[in-house]
Design a protein around this motif. Structure first.
Motif, PDB file in Angstrom:
ATOM      1  N   TYR A 117       0.862  -1.191   0.000  1.00 17.29           N
ATOM      2  CA  TYR A 117       0.000   0.000   0.000  1.00 17.29           C
ATOM      3  C   TYR A 117       0.896   1.238   0.000  1.00 17.29           C
ATOM      4  O   TYR A 117       1.513   1.570   1.005  1.00 17.29           O
ATOM      5  N   VAL A 118       0.961   1.931  -1.137  1.00 15.45           N
ATOM      6  CA  VAL A 118       1.876   3.057  -1.302  1.00 15.45           C
ATOM      7  C   VAL A 118       1.100   4.294  -1.710  1.00 15.45           C
ATOM      8  O   VAL A 118       0.245   4.249  -2.602  1.00 15.45           O
ATOM      9  N   SER A 119       1.414   5.409  -1.052  1.00 20.26           N
ATOM     10  CA  SER A 119       0.740   6.664  -1.363  1.00 20.26           C
ATOM     11  C   SER A 119       1.776   7.782  -1.455  1.00 20.26           C
ATOM     12  O   SER A 119       2.583   7.970  -0.549  1.00 20.26           O
ATOM     13  N   PHE A 120       1.763   8.496  -2.587  1.00 19.80           N
ATOM     14  CA  PHE A 120       2.636   9.650  -2.796  1.00 19.80           C
ATOM     15  C   PHE A 120       1.774  10.915  -2.702  1.00 19.80           C
ATOM     16  O   PHE A 120       0.780  11.035  -3.406  1.00 19.80           O
ATOM     17  N   LYS A 121       2.195  11.856  -1.876  1.00 16.03           N
ATOM     18  CA  LYS A 121       1.474  13.129  -1.794  1.00 16.03           C
ATOM     19  C   LYS A 121       2.475  14.266  -1.978  1.00 16.03           C
ATOM     20  O   LYS A 121       3.402  14.438  -1.183  1.00 16.03           O
ATOM     21  N   ASN A 142       9.967  -4.223  -8.241  1.00 19.51           N
ATOM     22  CA  ASN A 142       9.788  -5.548  -7.644  1.00 19.51           C
ATOM     23  C   ASN A 142       8.627  -5.605  -6.647  1.00 19.51           C
ATOM     24  O   ASN A 142       8.545  -6.538  -5.854  1.00 19.51           O
ATOM     25  N   CYS A 143       7.764  -4.600  -6.679  1.00 15.51           N
ATOM     26  CA  CYS A 143       6.666  -4.530  -5.709  1.00 15.51           C
ATOM     27  C   CYS A 143       5.402  -5.156  -6.275  1.00 15.51           C
ATOM     28  O   CYS A 143       5.071  -4.957  -7.441  1.00 15.51           O
ATOM     29  N   SER A 144       4.688  -5.882  -5.434  1.00 16.19           N
ATOM     30  CA  SER A 144       3.364  -6.397  -5.801  1.00 16.19           C
ATOM     31  C   SER A 144       2.319  -5.531  -5.096  1.00 16.19           C
ATOM     32  O   SER A 144       1.735  -5.925  -4.087  1.00 16.19           O
ATOM     33  N   LEU A 145       2.130  -4.324  -5.636  1.00 21.69           N
ATOM     34  CA  LEU A 145       1.265  -3.352  -4.965  1.00 21.69           C
ATOM     35  C   LEU A 145      -0.207  -3.755  -5.049  1.00 21.69           C
ATOM     36  O   LEU A 145      -0.662  -4.296  -6.047  1.00 21.69           O
ATOM     37  N   LYS A 146      -0.923  -3.455  -3.979  1.00 21.81           N
ATOM     38  CA  LYS A 146      -2.378  -3.606  -3.966  1.00 21.81           C
ATOM     39  C   LYS A 146      -3.064  -2.250  -4.034  1.00 21.81           C
ATOM     40  O   LYS A 146      -4.170  -2.132  -4.570  1.00 21.81           O
ATOM     41  N   THR A 147      -2.421  -1.220  -3.472  1.00 18.82           N
ATOM     42  CA  THR A 147      -2.986   0.127  -3.473  1.00 18.82           C
ATOM     43  C   THR A 147      -1.913   1.125  -3.875  1.00 18.82           C
ATOM     44  O   THR A 147      -0.796   1.089  -3.360  1.00 18.82           O
TER      45      THR A 147
END
Length: 434
Positions: A117-121, A142-147
């Motif tokens: 779960y990654v968020s850039f602001k 290499n990330c398996s992001l969900k969000t």
């Protein structure tokens, strides 16, 4: 006499020595007690430290990891890095606290396999902050992001970047994630081809798509998402991306029932934005397929721009008017929104909304939340409105300045009368006086 005096002096000296020894003994005992009672921070359970670290900003988390070996071990636990949120800004342009890009890169390099779960602001309008965000984004190989969230709270920011730079960084994430379930993108140059890449790699997992102020995305791009992502449960868009074709695609048998559809209807310059009309048959097909959907609409229009809206029945459940709205429009709301659950009117003008509120109470049988700001309603009409809605009004937020005393009720009396019909104690909201 001298012997007696010496004896007394000896006894006194002995007593003082005994007292001093007792004092020292108690002092040692007290110090040991304090030491025994002091918490041993290094031996706290790692689960507890982990929960504390999850609430800390990244920089504070890094500082805390240097306290002891145990805390440093928690700092590198995979569970701590599943959710990763940070802000970027330039110190010269913003007083807000930001996360240093180099520290972010180190974390991603070490924990890329754990990030979900990654968020850039980006909280300032500098091009440097947006470029730093893109550089970091391109490292999520290499990330398996969900969000994934990309939010720019100040303009132009992401929009000031070369489009190809942003798209290439975003495409890296879309290609490598494979299991993205939630995507929130505001004020970015994302375009239709990049959405096709998203769909090609995440069509089976995407459940939420939120896009606001993305001028390079067309209705065809959103239609591509709706056609391929059959598990989509929540969609948030600007009104210009909403189309009859999109509603019909969301109504197809192969598509799951949408739970939330959020639409922003925004006009920056009065009279310069043309708003299209959605056919009633498209809304009917959509509601037939998803009868329990929450249709949320936020209106930030000028009064003369409401003409295409509320001309026939629309299945909206939550209505928010962020700018002044006319009596005529609110009257049409009462006639065309039978599914309405929540109504918020920030401003109306100086003409009382008595008839409009009564009509809404008569027609909108599911209404349970109302908020009124800079409006005017007579006390008698307001009491009648509450009486008609009854106890189903679970939220009633009315500024005291909205209520106009009349021959039947004063401001002091309306509190008791409204409380009686609601079945609970109620007071109007007061304007702060700071």
């Amino acid at each position: 006499m001298k012997r007696g005096r010496k004896t007394n002096e000896a006894n006194s000296s002995s007593s003082e020595e005994t007292t001093e020894k007792e004092s020292k003994r108690h002092k040692v005992i007290d110090e040991k007690t304090v030491i025994a009672q002091s918490p041993d921070w290094a031996n706290l359970l790692q689960d507890i430290i982990l929960q504390v670290f999850q609430y800390l900003p990244l920089l504070d988390r890094a500082h805390a990891s240097q306290v002891c070996r145990s805390w440093n071990q928690v700092f590198h636990m995979p569970d701590l890095w599943r959710c990763f949120e940070f802000e970027l800004n330039q110190p010269a342009t913003s007083y807000l606290r930001a996360t240093h890009p180099e520290l972010i890169k180190q974390i991603i390099k070490r924990h890329s396999n754990h990030l979900q779960y990654v968020s850039f602001k980006v909280v300032d309008s500098s091009k440097e902050s947006a470029e730093a965000a893109c550089d970091i984004l391109s490292q999520l190989v290499n990330c398996s992001l969900k969000t994934l969230g990309l939010i720019s709270t100040a303009r132009p920011s992401f929009m000031d970047l070369p489009k190809s730079h942003f798209i290439s960084a975003l495409t890296v994430v879309f290609v490598n994630s494979k299991s993205l379930s939630s995507l929130k993108i505001d004020d970015t140059p994302v375009d239709d081809p990049s959405l096709k890449v998203l769909v090609a790699n995440n069509s089976d997992t995407l459940k939420l798509l939120k896009m606001s102020s993305c001028p390079h995305v067309s209705p065809a791009g959103i239609l591509c998402v709706a056609d391929q992502c059959h598990g989509l449960r929540e969609l948030a868009l600007n009104y210009h991306l909403l189309s009859d074709e999109l509603l019909l695609a969301l109504s197809s048998e192969k598509h799951v029932r949408l739970e939330h559809l959020r639409i922003d209807v925004v006009s920056e310059n009065p009279g310069q934005t043309q708003f299209h009309t959605i056919q009633k048959s498209s809304w009917d097909a959509f509601i037939k397929h998803s009868p329990k959907v929450n249709l949320v609409m936020y209106f930030f229009l000028y009064e003369e721009e409401f003409d295409p809206f509320f001309r026939y029945e629309i299945p909206v459940t939550h209505l928010y008017f962020g700018r002044s709205v006319s009596k005529d429009v609110l009257g049409r709301v009462g006639m065309t929104c039978p599914r309405l659950v929540e109504l918020v009117v920030c401003a109306n003008g100086l003409r009382p909304l008595d008839e409009e509120l009564i009509r809404i109470a008569e027609r909108c049988k599911y209404l349970s939340a109302v908020g009124l700001g800079e409006c005017e309603v007579s006390c008698s009409a307001f009491v009648e409105f509450v009486k008609m809605c009854g106890g189903r009004l679970s939220q009633l937020s009315i500024m005291e300045e909205v209520l106009i005393p009349d021959q039947k009720y004063s401001l002091e009396q309306i509190h008791w009368e409204v409380s009686k019909h609601l079945g609970r104690v109620w007071f109007p909201d007061m304007m702060p006086t700071w």
